[in-house]
Design a protein around this motif. Structure first.
Motif, PDB file in Angstrom:
ATOM      1  N   PRO A 183      -0.826  -6.560  -1.204  1.00  0.00           N
ATOM      2  CA  PRO A 183      -2.091  -6.970  -1.815  1.00  0.00           C
ATOM      3  C   PRO A 183      -2.855  -5.750  -2.348  1.00  0.00           C
ATOM      4  O   PRO A 183      -2.571  -4.619  -1.956  1.00  0.00           O
ATOM      5  N   ASN A 184      -3.836  -5.996  -3.198  1.00  0.00           N
ATOM      6  CA  ASN A 184      -4.697  -4.904  -3.686  1.00  0.00           C
ATOM      7  C   ASN A 184      -5.289  -4.179  -2.495  1.00  0.00           C
ATOM      8  O   ASN A 184      -5.726  -4.805  -1.534  1.00  0.00           O
ATOM      9  N   GLY A 185      -5.290  -2.856  -2.594  1.00  0.00           N
ATOM     10  CA  GLY A 185      -5.922  -2.067  -1.540  1.00  0.00           C
ATOM     11  C   GLY A 185      -5.055  -1.863  -0.309  1.00  0.00           C
ATOM     12  O   GLY A 185      -5.512  -1.309   0.688  1.00  0.00           O
ATOM     13  N   SER A 186      -3.786  -2.282  -0.359  1.00  0.00           N
ATOM     14  CA  SER A 186      -2.952  -2.149   0.848  1.00  0.00           C
ATOM     15  C   SER A 186      -2.409  -0.731   1.018  1.00  0.00           C
ATOM     16  O   SER A 186      -1.820  -0.415   2.052  1.00  0.00           O
ATOM     17  N   GLY A 187      -2.554   0.119  -0.004  1.00  0.00           N
ATOM     18  CA  GLY A 187      -2.150   1.524   0.151  1.00  0.00           C
ATOM     19  C   GLY A 187      -0.926   1.915  -0.652  1.00  0.00           C
ATOM     20  O   GLY A 187      -0.384   3.002  -0.463  1.00  0.00           O
ATOM     21  N   LYS A 188      -0.511   1.072  -1.589  1.00  0.00           N
ATOM     22  CA  LYS A 188       0.722   1.344  -2.350  1.00  0.00           C
ATOM     23  C   LYS A 188       0.585   2.621  -3.185  1.00  0.00           C
ATOM     24  O   LYS A 188       1.440   3.506  -3.133  1.00  0.00           O
ATOM     25  N   SER A 189      -0.512   2.708  -3.972  1.00  0.00           N
ATOM     26  CA  SER A 189      -0.708   3.898  -4.816  1.00  0.00           C
ATOM     27  C   SER A 189      -0.856   5.138  -3.955  1.00  0.00           C
ATOM     28  O   SER A 189      -0.350   6.213  -4.294  1.00  0.00           O
ATOM     29  N   THR A 190      -1.564   4.984  -2.857  1.00  0.00           N
ATOM     30  CA  THR A 190      -1.770   6.128  -1.960  1.00  0.00           C
ATOM     31  C   THR A 190      -0.427   6.621  -1.418  1.00  0.00           C
ATOM     32  O   THR A 190      -0.184   7.828  -1.356  1.00  0.00           O
ATOM     33  N   TYR A 215      -9.459   8.479   2.983  1.00  0.00           N
ATOM     34  CA  TYR A 215     -10.338   9.047   1.956  1.00  0.00           C
ATOM     35  C   TYR A 215     -11.709   9.228   2.571  1.00  0.00           C
ATOM     36  O   TYR A 215     -12.262   8.276   3.125  1.00  0.00           O
ATOM     37  N   VAL A 222      -5.992   4.788   5.327  1.00  0.00           N
ATOM     38  CA  VAL A 222      -5.475   3.995   4.209  1.00  0.00           C
ATOM     39  C   VAL A 222      -3.947   3.936   4.326  1.00  0.00           C
ATOM     40  O   VAL A 222      -3.316   2.954   3.968  1.00  0.00           O
ATOM     41  N   ARG A 271     -12.880   7.684   5.872  1.00  0.00           N
ATOM     42  CA  ARG A 271     -12.767   6.243   6.149  1.00  0.00           C
ATOM     43  C   ARG A 271     -11.510   5.981   6.972  1.00  0.00           C
ATOM     44  O   ARG A 271     -10.666   6.848   7.138  1.00  0.00           O
TER      45      ARG A 271
HETATM   46  P1  ADP Z   1      -3.127  -0.335  -3.714  1.00  0.00           P
HETATM   47  O1  ADP Z   1      -2.356   0.595  -4.590  1.00  0.00           O
HETATM   48  O2  ADP Z   1      -2.256  -1.065  -2.736  1.00  0.00           O
HETATM   49  O3  ADP Z   1      -4.015  -1.274  -4.476  1.00  0.00           O
HETATM   50  P2  ADP Z   1      -4.630   2.020  -2.976  1.00  0.00           P
HETATM   51  O4  ADP Z   1      -3.679   2.971  -2.367  1.00  0.00           O
HETATM   52  O5  ADP Z   1      -5.051   2.261  -4.391  1.00  0.00           O
HETATM   53  O6  ADP Z   1      -4.087   0.530  -2.783  1.00  0.00           O
HETATM   54  O7  ADP Z   1      -5.956   1.983  -2.109  1.00  0.00           O
HETATM   55  C1  ADP Z   1      -5.934   1.774  -0.708  1.00  0.00           C
HETATM   56  C2  ADP Z   1      -7.372   1.840  -0.170  1.00  0.00           C
HETATM   57  O8  ADP Z   1      -7.873   3.144  -0.391  1.00  0.00           O
HETATM   58  C3  ADP Z   1      -8.327   0.892  -0.874  1.00  0.00           C
HETATM   59  O9  ADP Z   1      -9.229   0.402   0.094  1.00  0.00           O
HETATM   60  C4  ADP Z   1      -9.032   1.775  -1.877  1.00  0.00           C
HETATM   61  O10 ADP Z   1     -10.324   1.305  -2.125  1.00  0.00           O
HETATM   62  C5  ADP Z   1      -9.069   3.105  -1.154  1.00  0.00           C
HETATM   63  N1  ADP Z   1      -9.028   4.225  -2.097  1.00  0.00           N
HETATM   64  C6  ADP Z   1      -8.056   4.473  -3.009  1.00  0.00           C
HETATM   65  N2  ADP Z   1      -8.327   5.602  -3.711  1.00  0.00           N
HETATM   66  C7  ADP Z   1      -9.503   6.075  -3.215  1.00  0.00           C
HETATM   67  C8  ADP Z   1     -10.323   7.209  -3.524  1.00  0.00           C
HETATM   68  N3  ADP Z   1      -9.967   8.098  -4.463  1.00  0.00           N
HETATM   69  N4  ADP Z   1     -11.467   7.380  -2.823  1.00  0.00           N
HETATM   70  C9  ADP Z   1     -11.825   6.509  -1.842  1.00  0.00           C
HETATM   71  N5  ADP Z   1     -11.092   5.415  -1.499  1.00  0.00           N
HETATM   72  C10 ADP Z   1      -9.955   5.189  -2.171  1.00  0.00           C
END
Ligand code: ADP
Length: 284
Positions: free
Chosen positions: A40-47, A15, A21, A18
């Motif tokens: 863990p939170n922020g590990s990239g699952k949603s991404t 993103y 991810v 950075r």
């Molecule tokens: P998870 O689902 O495992 O909690 P995410 O995929 O939501 O993780 O996020 C992975 C990383 O990407 C995190 O560090 C989060 O802060 C960052 N991130 C997620 N969405 C965005 C976005 N739209 N803009 C910038 N950073 C993002």
């Protein structure tokens, strides 16, 4: 059904410049199974879910849906094969359950035919499977969290896709409601042959219900396979930094993790005087 209908190859996502991810992720979703993604939170699952569903473009790598690059496939074609429910969706105020579930039929609408008997049947079936028929005429925002979540699942089911991706569908729900939802998801995979990829936060529910477990950490897939192979104390420590024993529930034989007490830094020592001003141990 062909093998590996949905597959990510060497996926890199960042993103706004950075660090990655998703860091070179290779992943294929097991057909007709319930795969649960943990990390863990922020590990990239949603991404990862969004990239697999074409909501996000990878910087490098490819997502193949039935062998074709999903990011070069028209939305309607993708939406007939793959449904995604994002984290914490919100419905417009006053929208009824039937209207929301009907939104799942958008890939089948045509200019000259807005609504067909087939759409009607699909909506009724989806509401029945997700057990929301009794709420059909009620506004979604007047339902409880668990009922609402079932409505969203009904909406994805009305899309009648073989691939279903759900991001934390059980977040903030009572344990009983979480269990009900997971039972529903297992049935969708095992009885109806759907392929499900679900992000969950509850480790024990994931171990109990997954056919396949995937653990992510810092944008990489660290472990994937059966719960027997993946849900181990060593992996929980490595991926979540969690000290836990993994034991078997004597009744169901399912794997369960029980965090260990490290006793590292006691919050209160036995000799610390406890004044009512500094800590209250009784419910307020
Ligand atoms: P998870 O689902 O495992 O909690 P995410 O995929 O939501 O993780 O996020 C992975 C990383 O990407 C995190 O560090 C989060 O802060 C960052 N991130 C997620 N969405 C965005 C976005 N739209 N803009 C910038 N950073 C993002």
């Amino acid at each position: 059904m062909s093998a590996q209908r949905l597959r990510g190859k060497s996926l890199c996502v960042s993103y706004e410049g950075r660090r990655h991810v998703l860091d070179n992720v290779d992943f294929q979703v097991a057909e007709g199974r319930l795969t649960i993604l943990l990390g863990p939170n922020g590990s990239g699952k949603s991404t990862l879910l969004k990239t697999l569903a074409r909501t996000l473009d990878p910087e490098r790598g490819q997502v193949l849906l039935d062998g074709k690059d999903i990011h070069r496939t028209p939305t309607r074609d993708v939406a007939r094969k793959l449904g995604i429910l994002p984290q914490s969706p919100t419905a417009p105020e006053g929208l009824t359950v039937r209207e929301l579930v009907g939104m799942g039929r958008f890939p089948y609408q045509r200019l000259w035919q807005q609504w067909s008997q087939e759409d009607e049947r699909a909506v009724n079936d989806a509401m029945s499977i997700a057990r929301v028929t009794e709420f059909a005429a009620r506004p979604v925002d007047a339902l409880s969290g668990g009922q609402r979540q079932r409505c969203w699942i009904a909406m994805v089911l009305a899309q009648e896709t073989e691939l279903v991706l759900l991001d934390e569908p059980t977040a903030f729900l009572d344990l009983k409601v979480q269990v009900d939802l997971l039972e529903l998801l297992v049935q969708l995979a095992h009885v109806r042959g759907r392929t499900l990829l679900v992000v969950l936060h509850d480790l024990n529910l994931a171990a109990a219900y997954a056919d396949e477990l995937v653990m992510m950490r810092q944008g990489r897939i660290e472990h994937s396979g059966s719960p027997e192979a993946v849900f181990t104390a060593a992996h929980l420590k490595q991926v979540f930094d969690l000290d836990a024993n993994v034991i078997r529930d004597p009744h169901t034989q399912r794997l369960v993790c029980v965090p260990t007490l490290t006793g590292a830094t006691p919050l209160l020592s036995a000799t610390t005087p406890v004044s009512s001003a500094s800590v209250s141990l009784s419910p307020t």
